[in-house]
Motif scaffolding. Structure first.
Motif, PDB file in Angstrom:
ATOM      1  N   GLU A  75       0.893  -1.380   0.053  1.00 32.21           N
ATOM      2  CA  GLU A  75       0.006   0.123  -0.038  1.00 32.21           C
ATOM      3  C   GLU A  75       0.935   1.293   0.034  1.00 32.21           C
ATOM      4  O   GLU A  75       0.720   2.202  -0.807  1.00 32.21           O
ATOM      5  N   ALA A  76       2.050   1.129   0.860  1.00 29.58           N
ATOM      6  CA  ALA A  76       2.919   2.435   0.944  1.00 29.58           C
ATOM      7  C   ALA A  76       3.290   2.887  -0.242  1.00 29.58           C
ATOM      8  O   ALA A  76       3.334   4.054  -0.737  1.00 29.58           O
ATOM      9  N   THR A  77       4.089   1.939  -0.850  1.00 29.69           N
ATOM     10  CA  THR A  77       4.828   1.995  -2.238  1.00 29.69           C
ATOM     11  C   THR A  77       3.762   2.383  -3.428  1.00 29.69           C
ATOM     12  O   THR A  77       4.210   3.306  -4.368  1.00 29.69           O
ATOM     13  N   ASN A  78       2.609   1.533  -3.358  1.00 26.57           N
ATOM     14  CA  ASN A  78       1.657   2.014  -4.575  1.00 26.57           C
ATOM     15  C   ASN A  78       1.317   3.402  -4.403  1.00 26.57           C
ATOM     16  O   ASN A  78       1.232   4.027  -5.477  1.00 26.57           O
ATOM     17  N   SER A 104       3.951  11.729   2.849  1.00 25.30           N
ATOM     18  CA  SER A 104       2.561  11.924   3.386  1.00 25.30           C
ATOM     19  C   SER A 104       1.707  10.358   3.039  1.00 25.30           C
ATOM     20  O   SER A 104       1.226   9.987   3.825  1.00 25.30           O
ATOM     21  N   ARG A 105       1.989   9.862   1.785  1.00 27.73           N
ATOM     22  CA  ARG A 105       1.416   8.654   1.677  1.00 27.73           C
ATOM     23  C   ARG A 105       2.018   7.493   2.190  1.00 27.73           C
ATOM     24  O   ARG A 105       1.137   6.556   2.669  1.00 27.73           O
ATOM     25  N   VAL A 106       3.251   7.635   2.765  1.00 30.61           N
ATOM     26  CA  VAL A 106       3.734   6.372   3.248  1.00 30.61           C
ATOM     27  C   VAL A 106       3.588   6.740   4.768  1.00 30.61           C
ATOM     28  O   VAL A 106       2.976   5.603   5.389  1.00 30.61           O
ATOM     29  N   ILE A 107       3.310   7.785   5.347  1.00 27.81           N
ATOM     30  CA  ILE A 107       2.782   7.966   6.663  1.00 27.81           C
ATOM     31  C   ILE A 107       1.334   7.516   6.716  1.00 27.81           C
ATOM     32  O   ILE A 107       0.995   6.927   7.854  1.00 27.81           O
ATOM     33  N   SER A 108       0.448   7.789   5.868  1.00 29.14           N
ATOM     34  CA  SER A 108      -0.801   7.579   5.815  1.00 29.14           C
ATOM     35  C   SER A 108      -0.995   5.995   5.911  1.00 29.14           C
ATOM     36  O   SER A 108      -1.795   5.460   6.703  1.00 29.14           O
ATOM     37  N   SER A 109      -0.221   5.154   5.182  1.00 26.71           N
ATOM     38  CA  SER A 109      -0.134   3.842   5.105  1.00 26.71           C
ATOM     39  C   SER A 109       0.314   3.475   6.724  1.00 26.71           C
ATOM     40  O   SER A 109      -0.064   2.277   7.152  1.00 26.71           O
ATOM     41  N   GLY A 110       1.198   3.940   7.249  1.00 24.02           N
ATOM     42  CA  GLY A 110       1.740   3.820   8.673  1.00 24.02           C
ATOM     43  C   GLY A 110       0.488   4.011   9.753  1.00 24.02           C
ATOM     44  O   GLY A 110       0.456   3.209  10.678  1.00 24.02           O
ATOM     45  N   VAL A 111      -0.189   4.967   9.497  1.00 24.49           N
ATOM     46  CA  VAL A 111      -1.479   4.975  10.291  1.00 24.49           C
ATOM     47  C   VAL A 111      -2.508   3.998  10.315  1.00 24.49           C
ATOM     48  O   VAL A 111      -3.067   3.489  10.833  1.00 24.49           O
ATOM     49  N   ASN A 112      -2.695   3.549   8.678  1.00 21.54           N
ATOM     50  CA  ASN A 112      -3.429   2.417   8.645  1.00 21.54           C
ATOM     51  C   ASN A 112      -2.988   1.098   9.279  1.00 21.54           C
ATOM     52  O   ASN A 112      -3.886   0.310   9.644  1.00 21.54           O
ATOM     53  N   VAL A 113      -1.801   0.888   9.266  1.00 18.01           N
ATOM     54  CA  VAL A 113      -1.212  -0.235   9.955  1.00 18.01           C
ATOM     55  C   VAL A 113      -1.476  -0.273  11.521  1.00 18.01           C
ATOM     56  O   VAL A 113      -1.934  -1.354  11.999  1.00 18.01           O
ATOM     57  N   CYS A 114      -1.637   0.929  11.894  1.00 17.45           N
ATOM     58  CA  CYS A 114      -1.934   1.198  13.582  1.00 17.45           C
ATOM     59  C   CYS A 114      -3.485   0.667  13.759  1.00 17.45           C
ATOM     60  O   CYS A 114      -3.752   0.138  14.694  1.00 17.45           O
ATOM     61  N   LEU A 147      10.772   3.445   6.563  1.00 18.51           N
ATOM     62  CA  LEU A 147      11.892   3.881   5.877  1.00 18.51           C
ATOM     63  C   LEU A 147      12.004   3.177   4.517  1.00 18.51           C
ATOM     64  O   LEU A 147      12.497   3.907   3.653  1.00 18.51           O
ATOM     65  N   PHE A 148      12.138   1.841   4.374  1.00 12.35           N
ATOM     66  CA  PHE A 148      12.507   1.174   3.641  1.00 12.35           C
ATOM     67  C   PHE A 148      11.430   1.750   2.226  1.00 12.35           C
ATOM     68  O   PHE A 148      11.807   1.717   0.966  1.00 12.35           O
ATOM     69  N   SER A 149      10.030   1.449   2.716  1.00 16.60           N
ATOM     70  CA  SER A 149       9.133   1.894   1.741  1.00 16.60           C
ATOM     71  C   SER A 149       8.987   3.286   1.312  1.00 16.60           C
ATOM     72  O   SER A 149       9.054   3.446   0.077  1.00 16.60           O
ATOM     73  N   LEU A 150       9.536   4.332   2.145  1.00 14.12           N
ATOM     74  CA  LEU A 150       9.681   5.579   1.583  1.00 14.12           C
ATOM     75  C   LEU A 150      10.721   5.621   0.678  1.00 14.12           C
ATOM     76  O   LEU A 150      10.633   6.287  -0.356  1.00 14.12           O
ATOM     77  N   GLY A 151      11.687   4.997   0.821  1.00 19.84           N
ATOM     78  CA  GLY A 151      12.795   4.871  -0.333  1.00 19.84           C
ATOM     79  C   GLY A 151      12.460   4.539  -1.577  1.00 19.84           C
ATOM     80  O   GLY A 151      12.653   5.082  -2.699  1.00 19.84           O
ATOM     81  N   ILE A 152      11.837   3.481  -1.360  1.00 18.82           N
ATOM     82  CA  ILE A 152      11.000   2.581  -2.920  1.00 18.82           C
ATOM     83  C   ILE A 152      10.167   3.602  -3.263  1.00 18.82           C
ATOM     84  O   ILE A 152      10.162   3.945  -4.496  1.00 18.82           O
ATOM     85  N   GLY A 153       9.221   4.157  -2.618  1.00 18.92           N
ATOM     86  CA  GLY A 153       8.169   5.241  -3.018  1.00 18.92           C
ATOM     87  C   GLY A 153       8.749   6.341  -3.401  1.00 18.92           C
ATOM     88  O   GLY A 153       8.139   6.811  -4.734  1.00 18.92           O
ATOM     89  N   LEU A 154       9.902   7.038  -3.210  1.00 17.00           N
ATOM     90  CA  LEU A 154      10.471   8.052  -3.812  1.00 17.00           C
ATOM     91  C   LEU A 154      10.896   7.709  -5.059  1.00 17.00           C
ATOM     92  O   LEU A 154      10.798   8.184  -6.181  1.00 17.00           O
TER      93      LEU A 154
END
Length: 254
Positions: A75-78, A104-114, A147-154
């Motif tokens: 979800e985060a990378t997509n 912001s997309r990666v953070i929102s995915s992190g919130v969804n994980v919570c 952090l890994f997902s953010l790097g791939i997402g960028l």
């Protein structure tokens, strides 16, 4: 860090917008973040427990830990991949640091994980799993995966601006990763000649660290955490570098 602090309100609004957008016009709303992993776990557990009969104690919890990790990454990378294109109108009008959109997309995915963690606690209660203080440390592999997902997402966001085919190619890659990550099967069933596929899959290390804590009631080894840390910051460096090199021309293509 100074720029992140300066635009903290914008990041907050982008994250809230992403979460509201995901559950817009949904009757159950945020409850789907807990129900989705539970329903997927139940279906998959029935299939693999009865048809394939993997000899794994407390298979539902084993399965759910894998699904949480993979779903978060997917979800985060997509979401991050399409973030620049979806905010093209704003990028053309005002100056905004462009990396804030994938972030912001990666953070929102992190919130969804919570939101999915209550589902994990529910399964632990239902299956009689042991609750222990080590559970508090499950956030460490999750933060490293973020952090890994953010790097791939960028990296994906930068190249998606120029090559729209990457959306289709990445969908195929995620399908491959889904089967190459030991989410629903034990690694011991993999033939020796194919074990390299799993070992060279970075998601395997984040999943194993998370599963060791939640499912195995043990701390991940120092070597395992070191690999996860190197993967996280290595991905962030590569993705950040590629994004910074390409971002000046985004406005010409969005």
């Amino acid at each position: 860090m100074k720029e992140l602090y300066q635009f903290r309100n914008l990041i907050n609004e982008l994250v809230k917008r992403d979460i509201k957008k995901k559950y817009r016009r949904s009757v159950l709303g945020y409850l789907w973040s807990m129900l989705n992993p539970l329903l997927m776990m139940l279906i998959t557990a029935m299939v693999f427990s009865h048809l394939f009969r993997f000899d794994i104690p407390n298979y539902p919890l084993y399965l759910l830990t894998g699904q949480i990790i993979f779903t978060f990454y997917s979800e985060a990378t997509n979401f991050a991949m399409g973030s620049i294109l979806e905010n093209g109108g704003l990028i053309k009008k005002v100056y905004v640091p462009k990396y804030l959109f994938p972030l912001s997309r990666v953070i929102s995915s992190g919130v969804n994980v919570c939101f999915t963690l209550p589902a994990m606690v529910t399964i632990m209660l239902f299956t009689g799993a042991e609750f222990h203080f080590k559970l508090l440390f499950c956030v460490i592999p999750l933060l490293l995966l973020m952090l890994f997902s953010l790097g791939i997402g960028l990296l994906l966001a930068a190249f998606a601006v120029y090559f729209r085919d990457i959306f289709h190619l990445y969908g195929v890659l995620l399908t491959v990763l889904n089967y190459a990550t030991p989410i629903f099967y034990p690694t011991k069933i993999i033939p020796l000649e194919y074990q390299g596929i799993v070992l060279y899959n970075p998601l395997t290390y984040f999943l194993q660290a998370f599963r060791d804590i939640v499912y195995g009631n043990v701390f991940p080894s120092g070597e395992q955490l070191f690999v996860c840390t190197c993967l996280a910051f290595g991905s962030l460096l590569v993705g950040g570098y590629a994004f910074s090199k390409k971002q000046n021309n985004f406005v010409l293509y969005v």
